[in-house]
Design an enzyme around this catalytic site. Structure first.
Site, PDB file in Angstrom:
ATOM      1  N   ASN A   7      49.015  -4.570 -40.004  1.00  0.00           N
ATOM      2  CA  ASN A   7      49.067  -4.952 -38.596  1.00  0.00           C
ATOM      3  C   ASN A   7      50.482  -5.445 -38.320  1.00  0.00           C
ATOM      4  OD1 ASN A   7      48.872  -6.054 -36.070  1.00  0.00           O
ATOM      5  ND2 ASN A   7      47.466  -7.709 -36.645  1.00  0.00           N
ATOM      6  N   LYS A   9      51.721  -6.324 -35.582  1.00  0.00           N
ATOM      7  CA  LYS A   9      51.791  -7.287 -34.468  1.00  0.00           C
ATOM      8  C   LYS A   9      52.946  -6.864 -33.533  1.00  0.00           C
ATOM      9  CE  LYS A   9      49.561 -10.582 -37.451  1.00  0.00           C
ATOM     10  NZ  LYS A   9      49.285 -11.965 -37.812  1.00  0.00           N
ATOM     11  N   HIS A  85      41.426  -9.195 -32.479  1.00  0.00           N
ATOM     12  CA  HIS A  85      42.252  -9.949 -33.429  1.00  0.00           C
ATOM     13  C   HIS A  85      42.339 -11.406 -32.972  1.00  0.00           C
ATOM     14  CE1 HIS A  85      45.761 -11.396 -35.609  1.00  0.00           C
ATOM     15  NE2 HIS A  85      45.434 -10.482 -36.497  1.00  0.00           N
ATOM     16  N   GLU A  87      44.696 -13.358 -32.618  1.00  0.00           N
ATOM     17  CA  GLU A  87      45.767 -13.678 -31.665  1.00  0.00           C
ATOM     18  C   GLU A  87      45.389 -13.235 -30.252  1.00  0.00           C
ATOM     19  OE1 GLU A  87      48.774 -11.893 -34.110  1.00  0.00           O
ATOM     20  OE2 GLU A  87      48.442 -13.507 -35.555  1.00  0.00           O
ATOM     21  N   GLU A 154      39.039 -12.418 -40.889  1.00  0.00           N
ATOM     22  CA  GLU A 154      40.349 -13.061 -40.864  1.00  0.00           C
ATOM     23  C   GLU A 154      40.171 -14.546 -40.578  1.00  0.00           C
ATOM     24  OE1 GLU A 154      43.612  -9.871 -40.292  1.00  0.00           O
ATOM     25  OE2 GLU A 154      43.210 -10.836 -38.380  1.00  0.00           O
TER      26      GLU A 154
END
Ligand code: 13P
Length: 234
Positions: A7, A9, A85, A87, A154
């Site tokens: 990932n 990001k 996710h 975030e 996660e």
């Protein structure tokens, strides 16, 4: 065979992705490699790596400035998309309900969603880890889902912090996810672990029961960090 997903990001460049693709071309592995990159980098060709996005709109098309639909992602040749996710949940207030709509959108465009669940430090300290994980799986995945889905555990408190849960904590979380998926008719769904995975801990983490691969943040950005993770397991 494990699933090794990166990932990126909001990092990297198209040139950097081309370099990564070239660096991974001759790595000997039977593992499946996925790179989830910013939208602007999708479309970089690779016969070795599967490409993915990091988010998708709940909508198919229309007046939603700044959003990108699942069909648009699929049209680039991408096969995967990270959904929910931490975030996105933290900075964009995405709830399980929103995540479920995104999973539906991804599946209907033929993408495989990588659905993320995990607890915050506050939830962990309040003893709610198992509750958050179970409700995350049950509420983020639509009832009528086929098997074209991946789940990632996660632990939010460990992401980017250099922290990792104990082996026992990972085993317990993944067992709960596997049992929950089985109760939903989704046994066999790959379950990835993600948070502070690196070359030095990847093999041990992937030896834990019900850990079918990893979702790697920071250590997926450079070939020198990512390749040792890919080759750490058969
Ligand atoms: P790090 O590997 O940088 O902790 O990030 C994990 C993550 O968020 C992957 O999606």
């Amino acid at each position: 065979m494990k699933v090794i997903a990166g990932n990126w990001k909001m990092n990297g460049t198209r040139t950097g992705l081309t370099d990564m693709v070239a660096a991974l071309q001759n790595v000997e592995t039977e593992n499946k490699i996925i790179l989830c990159v910013p939208y602007t980098m999708l479309g970089v060709e690779s016969n070795r790596i599967y490409m993915g996005a990091q988010d998708v709109s709940t909508h198919d098309h229309g007046a939603y400035t700044g959003e990108v639909s699942a069909q648009m992602v699929a049209a680039t040749g991408a096969k995967y998309v990270i959904v929910g996710h931490s975030e996105r949940r933290q900075y964009h207030n995405e709830t399980n309900d929103i995540v479920r709509q995104k999973v539906t959108a991804a599946l209907s465009a033929g993408l495989t969603p990588i659905v993320c669940v995990g607890e915050t430090m506050d939830e962990k300290q309040a003893g709610k880890t198992m509750e958050i994980i179970e409700s995350g799986v049950k509420e983020s995945i639509p009832n009528d889902t086929n098997k074209n889905i991946i789940v990632a555990y996660e632990p939010r408190w460990a992401i980017g912090a250099g922290l990792t849960p104990t082996k026992e904590e990972i085993a317990e979380a993944h067992k709960l996810i596997a049992d929950t998926l089985m109760s939903m008719g989704l046994s066999g769904t790959p379950i990835l672990y993600g948070a502070s995975v690196k070359g030095s801990n990847a093999a041990e983490i992937m030896s834990i029961p019900n850990v079918d691969g990893v979702l790697v943040g920071g250590a997926s950005l450079k070939p020198d960090d990512f390749i040792p993770i890919i080759t750490s397991v058969k």
